[in-house]
Structure formats: structure tokens, C-alpha cells
Motif scaffolding. Structure first.
Motif, short mmCIF file in Angstrom:
data_model
loop_
_atom_site.label_atom_id
_atom_site.label_comp_id
_atom_site.label_asym_id
_atom_site.label_seq_id
_atom_site.Cartn_x
_atom_site.Cartn_y
_atom_site.Cartn_z
N LEU A 1 -1.70 7.31 4.98
CA LEU A 1 -2.55 7.25 6.16
C LEU A 1 -3.03 5.83 6.43
CD1 LEU A 1 -4.08 8.61 8.44
CD2 LEU A 1 -5.93 9.13 6.82
N LEU A 2 -3.42 5.12 5.38
CA LEU A 2 -3.87 3.73 5.54
C LEU A 2 -2.73 2.85 6.01
CD1 LEU A 2 -6.07 3.58 2.33
CD2 LEU A 2 -6.90 3.51 4.68
N GLN A 3 -1.50 3.17 5.51
CA GLN A 3 -0.32 2.40 5.93
C GLN A 3 -0.08 2.59 7.45
OE1 GLN A 3 1.55 0.45 3.96
NE2 GLN A 3 2.93 -0.17 5.58
N THR A 4 -0.30 3.80 7.91
CA THR A 4 -0.12 4.07 9.34
C THR A 4 -1.13 3.26 10.16
OG1 THR A 4 0.63 6.30 8.86
CG2 THR A 4 -0.11 5.86 11.11
N MET A 5 -2.37 3.20 9.69
CA MET A 5 -3.38 2.40 10.41
C MET A 5 -3.03 0.92 10.39
SD MET A 5 -6.92 4.24 9.22
CE MET A 5 -7.85 3.12 10.26
N ALA A 6 -2.49 0.44 9.27
CA ALA A 6 -2.10 -0.97 9.19
C ALA A 6 -0.97 -1.27 10.16
CB ALA A 6 -1.69 -1.30 7.75
N ARG A 7 0.01 -0.33 10.26
CA ARG A 7 1.13 -0.57 11.19
C ARG A 7 0.64 -0.65 12.63
NH1 ARG A 7 4.07 3.12 8.02
NH2 ARG A 7 3.64 4.75 9.54
N GLN A 8 -0.44 0.06 12.96
CA GLN A 8 -0.96 -0.01 14.31
C GLN A 8 -1.37 -1.44 14.66
OE1 GLN A 8 -1.33 2.33 16.64
NE2 GLN A 8 -0.37 3.93 15.43
N LYS A 9 -1.77 -2.21 13.66
CA LYS A 9 -2.17 -3.60 13.91
C LYS A 9 -1.08 -4.61 13.50
CE LYS A 9 -6.21 -5.20 13.32
NZ LYS A 9 -7.51 -5.65 12.80
N ASP A 10 0.10 -4.10 13.14
CA ASP A 10 1.19 -4.98 12.70
C ASP A 10 0.77 -5.77 11.44
OD1 ASP A 10 3.14 -7.77 14.01
OD2 ASP A 10 3.74 -6.09 12.72
N VAL A 11 0.09 -5.07 10.52
CA VAL A 11 -0.34 -5.67 9.26
C VAL A 11 0.46 -5.05 8.11
CG1 VAL A 11 -2.27 -5.92 7.66
CG2 VAL A 11 -2.66 -6.16 10.11
N LYS A 12 0.98 -5.88 7.22
CA LYS A 12 1.74 -5.39 6.08
C LYS A 12 0.78 -4.99 4.96
CE LYS A 12 5.31 -6.73 2.71
NZ LYS A 12 6.16 -7.82 2.21
N LEU A 13 0.89 -3.75 4.49
CA LEU A 13 0.02 -3.22 3.44
C LEU A 13 0.89 -2.76 2.27
CD1 LEU A 13 -2.73 -2.25 2.39
CD2 LEU A 13 -2.37 -0.11 3.65
N SER A 14 0.63 -3.28 1.06
CA SER A 14 1.42 -2.90 -0.12
C SER A 14 0.52 -2.93 -1.35
CB SER A 14 2.59 -3.89 -0.31
OG SER A 14 2.11 -5.20 -0.51
N HIS A 15 1.02 -2.33 -2.45
CA HIS A 15 0.26 -2.40 -3.69
C HIS A 15 1.21 -2.57 -4.87
CE1 HIS A 15 1.21 1.55 -5.47
NE2 HIS A 15 1.07 2.07 -4.26
N GLU A 16 0.67 -3.04 -5.98
CA GLU A 16 1.48 -3.34 -7.16
C GLU A 16 1.06 -2.48 -8.35
OE1 GLU A 16 2.08 -8.05 -5.89
OE2 GLU A 16 1.41 -7.53 -7.90
N LEU A 17 0.60 -1.27 -8.11
CA LEU A 17 0.25 -0.35 -9.19
C LEU A 17 1.52 0.39 -9.60
CD1 LEU A 17 -2.48 -0.99 -7.75
CD2 LEU A 17 -3.27 1.25 -8.51
N LYS A 18 2.18 -0.10 -10.63
CA LYS A 18 3.51 0.40 -11.01
C LYS A 18 3.46 1.55 -12.01
CE LYS A 18 5.52 -2.77 -8.54
NZ LYS A 18 6.26 -2.43 -7.33
N SER A 19 2.32 1.72 -12.69
CA SER A 19 2.27 2.75 -13.72
C SER A 19 0.95 3.51 -13.61
CB SER A 19 2.39 2.13 -15.12
OG SER A 19 1.32 1.21 -15.33
N ALA A 20 0.89 4.62 -14.33
CA ALA A 20 -0.33 5.43 -14.29
C ALA A 20 -1.49 4.68 -14.95
CB ALA A 20 -0.11 6.75 -14.99
N ILE A 21 -2.68 4.77 -14.35
CA ILE A 21 -3.89 4.15 -14.90
C ILE A 21 -4.93 5.25 -14.99
CG2 ILE A 21 -5.67 2.40 -14.57
CD1 ILE A 21 -3.70 0.82 -12.89
N LEU A 22 -5.19 5.73 -16.23
CA LEU A 22 -6.15 6.80 -16.41
C LEU A 22 -7.55 6.22 -16.56
CD1 LEU A 22 -4.25 9.20 -18.85
CD2 LEU A 22 -4.53 9.40 -16.39
#
Length: 667
Positions: free
Chosen positions: A506-527
Motif C-alpha cells: 500500500l505504501l508503495q502504491t502511494m509512493a508511485r503516485q508521487k513518482d518516488v522510488k520506495l525500497s527496503h533492505e530487510l533480507k531476513s526475519a528479525i524477531l
């Protein structure tokens, strides 16, 4: 009820009264210039000139009124103070400051009541009634106006009676009782025609035109407003000319005379820029929107309707502040009344004790003569006095306890009032504004004044505004619940990466509305061990905030690190950054909010609430920001004791679907 307009021949001869009025002003000005002494004569001259100038030049009227008030205060001249205060109140009316006008008029009325001069009381009660009518409280207005009419009829002052009759008609117009309004207005018109009162007829014909508009008799309304406009011009009444021009423009729009309507709107706006009356400015944009719609210029109609809506919201906030102030005043009065009752009871108790002691002393003096009984009587008196002191101490302790309870209740009420005021502010401004825009577009779509293709042009922007409003409401409700009854932390073990992935699309969709690139680097589980709902809101607020202040073409990255039993999560953007002078306000108790790069709004609660939730979960939150380069918000959360170093990781890849054109989330 229909009524034919008949203009007697005497009205054609009214213009000399205007010249006579100007001659009177010139004569008074000459007398004032020839009388520099600071005495009651100069005060009376200043008050007469100020009354004549307030519709011509409010600035001159204000200067004369202030000089008259200063001299009257030095001389202790009560009559001069009354009329100078009343003239300054009339000047505030031309500016649209009704609250200040009401306060000044009530001050003048209080002085007049102490003097008991009937004519002054009749005029000032009439003024208070007018103010209540303008504040949309016609029932309160009728109380003062009927009292004023009764006084003036006893004095048989025909000019003043005609004014009050007109004002009672105005109050009934506000109540939408047109028959009653027309009854009083007709009586006022008859008296003013006999007096050849151009100034007064302007107001009466304006009200008759409004009645005709309410009854959909637009041609009759046009003739009345034309008469009203002419008399306002003859008497150089600038506020009246502004109102008459707005009324003419509205009627001409309804009758299809669009060219004349635009001319009158331009006249009203030019004069009101000098007067600065907020209410007239709001009415101007409302009528301008109707005119644009009649011309099928729907884009301009929407723009002017939005301008009207924004000013209407400000006017609503003003009304709300007025109601809150009245409630606060009433509460303080009731509080003082309770305190006075308690003090009175204490005084009565002390007086009763003193009287008892006096009786005891006198009795002791009398019994002193009886030598055989003196010892027994003194002992009894001593014991009785000790009991009285104990009762008094018990009463004092009870009063102290009640005072402490009252103070605690007052503090609770003050906190609840702050929560209520903040909620009202968000609902009345930040929530009403996007709804007003949506209402305007739906109005055009409903009446087939804009097709679906044109409407779809605005859907992306509307979706973003509504989603931002939804986030604001979430924050507001969480904050209000936290303030009013507290929020308990429901900590549990959960996967921070999985929680982020659930919100990310959902946040990615909002970012695309403003032509903003949204990404994250959480590659593994963090308990981690915390309240998942609280951490979800923190992540959502930080990411939404980054989208809000990152322009098109920008980038937002989420990072995570494990260190010393904690997980540190950072949201980094290359947006506008935070001005250095405002950085100290970000996590303070001052609710700080600015608009985003596309005028996105907020209620100022998101970061404050995020800080509270992070600290409740034994974490810390901070930020680093450089104006013009971007910001990085970070927070920590405790790791779970069951942290599994071999847990399955997650990888998020966003790809465009070649069929639907939408992005697909893969793990």
C-alpha cells in the motif's frame, strides 16, 4: 406574499439631504478645528464626526473615536466615553470583527445602565441586537431589539423607531420567517419615507430584497436591491455599497444577466479590499462560483468554490472558538460561584464560633461571682471550647479535601478540553478540506457538468488525499485514546520483516503516485519483542512522512541492523529535509505540521505519537536531517529472546505486471 414597488415623488427630492449631510460634516469639522481645547465640547464634536465618518472612511472615524475616548477618560466624562466606545464598535463592524464590536458595545451599555439615560439605552440595546443577528443568533437578538423598541416608543423618537423596526425585520429574516420580517420592514419603510431618510431606506430596501429572494421573486428582489444600492451610493456608505453589489450580482446571476453580475462582483471586491471584511470576501467567492457555473466554466467554478470552502472553514473555526470561549466563561463563573458559597459557609461557621465564645465569656464573667462554682464552670467552658476547636479543625480539613478534589477535576477537564479542541481542529480543517473538494467534484459530476473522463483526471489526487486523511484520522484516534484513557502495551514476539511486508504494498502504491522510488533492505526475519500494532503505526508514519516530503524522482530506503540486543530500523530519504530552526520542534509537545511537496496535509500528531509508542516499547527514536538533502529517521526495538539466527529470510521484489500494468509483490 407579493408587493408592488411604488416610489413616491418625495424620493426624487432626497438627494439634497446628502448635500446637507456633507454640509453638516464640513460645519462640524470647522468647529473642531476652531476648538483645540481638550474639554467636553471637543469630545462631543469628535463623537458626532466619528459617527458620520464610519461608513465613509473607517480610519478617520477610528482616529476621532480614540481621541474622544482618551480625553473623556482624562476628564471623567462618562457620556463622552459611552459614545466614543459605541463609535469604535461601529468601526469594528466595518472590518467584520463582530466579537470585538460586541465587547465594546456591552462596555458602553454597562456605562449607560449606570447613568440610566433612556435614549442611550434604546440605541445601545438596538446595537447589541444587530450584532447577535449578524452572529446568526436571531432569537437572542430579538430580546434586545424588542427592549429597544419599547424604550424608543415611550420616547416617541420616530427616526430611532424606524431603525429598530428594520433591525427586527432582519432578525426575522435570519429565522426564515418572511411574513413577520416583511410586516416590520413595511412599517420601517413608511416612517423613513416620511422622514426622507436615505441612509435608513438603503438598509430597509436591502432587507426587502433579501425577503423577495427567499420567496424566489427575483425580479422584485432586483428592483429593491437597485434602490438600496442607489441610496448607499448617495450616502457614501462603503460597507453598504459592497453588500448591495453582492446582492445585485446574486440576483442577476439567477436572472441570467451575467455581464451585469460580473460588473457588480468586481465592484464589491474592489471596495472590500479596502475594508478587509472576511465575511463579504467569503460571499464573493460563493457568488463567483455560481456565476462561473452559469457560464459553463466549471474549472473556474470549482476553483472559486474551493476558495469559498476554505474561508467558510475559517469562519466555522471562528464560530467554534467563540462557543468554546463562552463555555469557558460560563465554567469559570460557576466555579467562582461554588467557591463563594464555600467561603460564605466558612465565614458563617467562624461567626457562629465567635458568637459562642462571646456567650461563654459573658457567662463565665457572670458565674465568676459565684465563688463556689467557679472551678467547675471554668473546666466545663474549657472542655466545650476544645470540642469547638476540634469541630472547626475537622471542617477545615473537609474543606481542604474538597478544594483538592476540585483542583484535580479542573486539571482533568482542562486536559479533556485540549483533546476536544485538537480533535475539533483536525475535523473542521484537515478533514473538511478534502471532503469539500470531493463534494465539489461530485456536485459537477452529478449535474452532468463534468464527464467521467474529466473526473478520472482527479481520481489519483483524490485517492492520495483521502488516504492521507485516513492516516491522519488513525493518528488522531490513537492520540485521543492515549490522552483520554491511556493505551496499554501488548508486547509479543513477532517478525519485524513480515510486518513491514504486510504494509509495504500500500505504501508503495502511494509512493508511485508521487513518482518516488520506495525500497527496503530487510533480507531476513528479525524477531523482536514489542506491541506489533504500535510498531506498525510507527513504520507507517515514518514511511508516509518520507513520501510526503520527497518530491517526484526522489528515493526512500528502509534499513535494519542488529546490535546489542536491539534492532535498529532507519527510514532514509533524499527529500526536502527539515529546516534547522524547526528541528527542535519535531519530537516536542508542540504539535508541528507543514504541508508536503504536493500540499499534503497532516495533523501534527504522527511523530509525537511514534515517539510515545517507541518509548513505551523500551526503544529510542531520533533523526538526522539536512535542509535540501533529506532526512533519516531511526528507532530501536528490543530483540526477542527467541531470536532464530537460522530463520527463513524474505526478499521483496517489485515487478510490473505486463498484463495489468500493476506492480507485483514477490517473496
Amino acid at each position: 406574499m407579493k408587493k408592488c414597488i411604488f416610489i413616491p415623488l418625495c424620493l426624487l427630492l432626497l438627494s439634497p439631504s446628502t448635500r446637507a449631510q456633507q454640509s453638516g460634516i464640513d460645519s462640524l469639522q470647522l468647529n473642531l478645528n476652531a476648538h483645540p481645547q481638550q474639554d467636553t465640547v471637543r469630545v462631543d464634536l469628535l463623537n458626532q464626526l466619528s459617527r458620520l465618518y464610519f461608513t465613509k472612511d473607517a480610519g478617520v472615524a477610528e482616529r476621532m473615536g480614540e481621541e474622544a475616548l482618551n480625553i473623556s477618560n482624562k476628564l471623567g466624562y462618562v457620556k463622552g466615553k459611552i459614545w466614543a466606545t459605541r463609535n469604535l464598535a461601529l468601526v469594528e463592524n466595518t472590518k467584520g470583527n463582530l466579537d470585538k464590536q460586541l465587547q465594546l458595545t456591552l462596555n458602553a451599555l454597562k456605562l449607560a445602565e449606570a447613568q440610566g439615560e433612556p435614549r442611550t439605552l434604546g440605541i445601545l440595546n438596538n446595537d447589541v441586537g444587530n450584532i447577535f443577528t449578524e452572529q446568526n443568533s436571531p432569537r437572542d437578538a430579538l430580546i434586545y431589539l424588542q427592549k429597544s423598541l419599547q424604550i424608543k416608543e415611550q420616547l416617541n423618537e420616530i427616526p430611532e423607531i424606524s431603525k429598530t423596526l428594520n433591525n427586527i425585520g432582519s432578525a426575522y429574516i435570519a429565522l426564515k420567517q418572511t411574513d413577520s420580517a416583511l410586516l416590520y420592514l413595511t412599517r420601517s419603510e413608511k416612517l423613513k419615507l416620511s422622514l426622507r431618510d436615505e441612509r435608513g431606506l438603503a438598509y430597509t430596501y436591502e432587507n426587502m430584497g433579501i425577503v423577495a429572494m427567499l420567496e424566489n421573486r427575483y425580479k422584485t428582489a432586483l428592483r429593491y436591491h437597485q434602490l438600496s444600492a442607489q441610496y448607499y451610493k448617495n450616502t457614501d456608505n462603503l460597507p453598504g455599497i459592497t453588500k448591495a453589489s453582492l446582492n445585485l450580482a446574486e440576483v442577476q446571476t439567477m436572472l441570467g444577466d451575467l455581464k451585469s453580475a460580473e460588473k457588480n462582483l468586481d465592484t464589491a471586491r474592489a471596495i472590500n479590499e479596502k475594508l478587509g471584511n472576511v465575511k463579504n470576501e467569503m460571499i464573493y467567492y460563493k457568488i463567483r462560483s455560481k456565476l462561473d457555473s452559469a457560464r459553463h466554466d466549471y474549472a473556474s467554478a470549482l476553483k472559486h468554490y474551493q476558495a469559498f470552502s476554505e474561508r467558510n472553514i475559517d469562519y466555522f473555526n471562528l464560530e467554534k472558538s467563540r462557543q468554546i470561549n463562552r463555555s469557558a466563561t460560563k465554567y469559570e463563573a460557576e466555579k467562582k460561584q461554588r467557591e463563594n458559597v464555600m467561603l460564605k459557609k466558612e465565614q458563617q461557621l467562624h461567626l457562629a464560633t465567635i458568637q459562642q465564645q462571646r456567650v461563654l465569656v459573658l457567662s463565665g464573667a457572670a458565674l465568676f461571682l459565684a465563688l463556689l462554682l467557679i472551678t467547675a464552670m471554668v473546666y466545663r467552658l474549657y472542655k466545650h471550647q476544645q470540642e469547638l476547636y476540634q469541630q472547626l479543625n475537622a471542617k477545615n480539613q473537609e474543606v481542604s479535601l474538597q478544594n483538592r478534589i476540585i483542583l484535580e477535576q479542573n486539571a482533568t477537564l482542562e486536559n479533556l478540553n485540549q483533546v476536544k479542541d485538537k480533535i475539533f481542529s483536525v475535523i473542521s480543517h484537515d478533514l473538511r478540506s478534502p471532503l469539500a473538494i470531493l463534494e465539489g467534484l461530485l456536485f459537477l459530476l452529478k449535474d452532468d457538468k463534468i464527464d467521467a473522463r474529466q473526473f478520472s483526471f482527479y481520481t489519483d489526487e483524490l485517492w492520495r488525499d483521502v488516504k492521507n486523511t485516513a492516516y491522519m484520522m488513525d493518528n488522531m484516534l490513537q492520540w485521543a485514546s492515549n490522552q483520554m484513557k491511556g493505551i496499554s502495551v501488548k508486547a509479543d514476539d513477532f517478525d519485524l520483516t513480515l510486518l513491514l511486508n504486510q504494509e509495504f504494498e500500500l505504501l508503495q502504491t502511494m509512493a508511485r503516485q508521487k513518482d518516488v522510488k520506495l525500497s527496503h533492505e530487510l533480507k531476513s526475519a528479525i524477531l523482536v519483542y514489542a506491541d506489533p500494532d504500535m510498531i506498525r503505526l510507527v513504520l507507517r508514519n515514518l514511511i508516509n512522512n518520507a513520501i510526503k516530503f520527497t518530491p517526484g524522482g526522489g528515493e526512500i530506503v528502509l534499513l535494519a541492523q542488529l546490535e546489542k540486543g536491539e534492532a535498529r530500523v532507519s527510514v532514509k530519504d533524499n527529500g526536502t529535509g527539515i529546516p534547522t530552526e524547526d528541528q527542535h520542534r519535531i519530537f516536542s509537545n508542540i504539535y508541528y505540521s507543514t504541508t508536503g511537496t504536493r500540499n499534503e496535509k497532516g495533523c501534527g500528531l504522527g511523530l509525537h505519537l511514534s515517539k510515545d509508542f517507541v518509548e513505551r516499547n523500551h526503544g529510542h527514536i531520533w533523526f538526522e536531517s539536512t535542509p535540501g538533502e533529506g532526512s533519516c529517521f531511526s528507532f530501536t526495538v528490543p530483540l526477542s529472546d527467541e531470536q532464530d539466527v537460522n530463520a527463513r529470510g524474505y526478499t521483496v521484489v517489485l515487478q510490473d505486471n505486463p498484463v495489468s500494468g500493476m506492480s507485483v509483490l514477490r517473496r
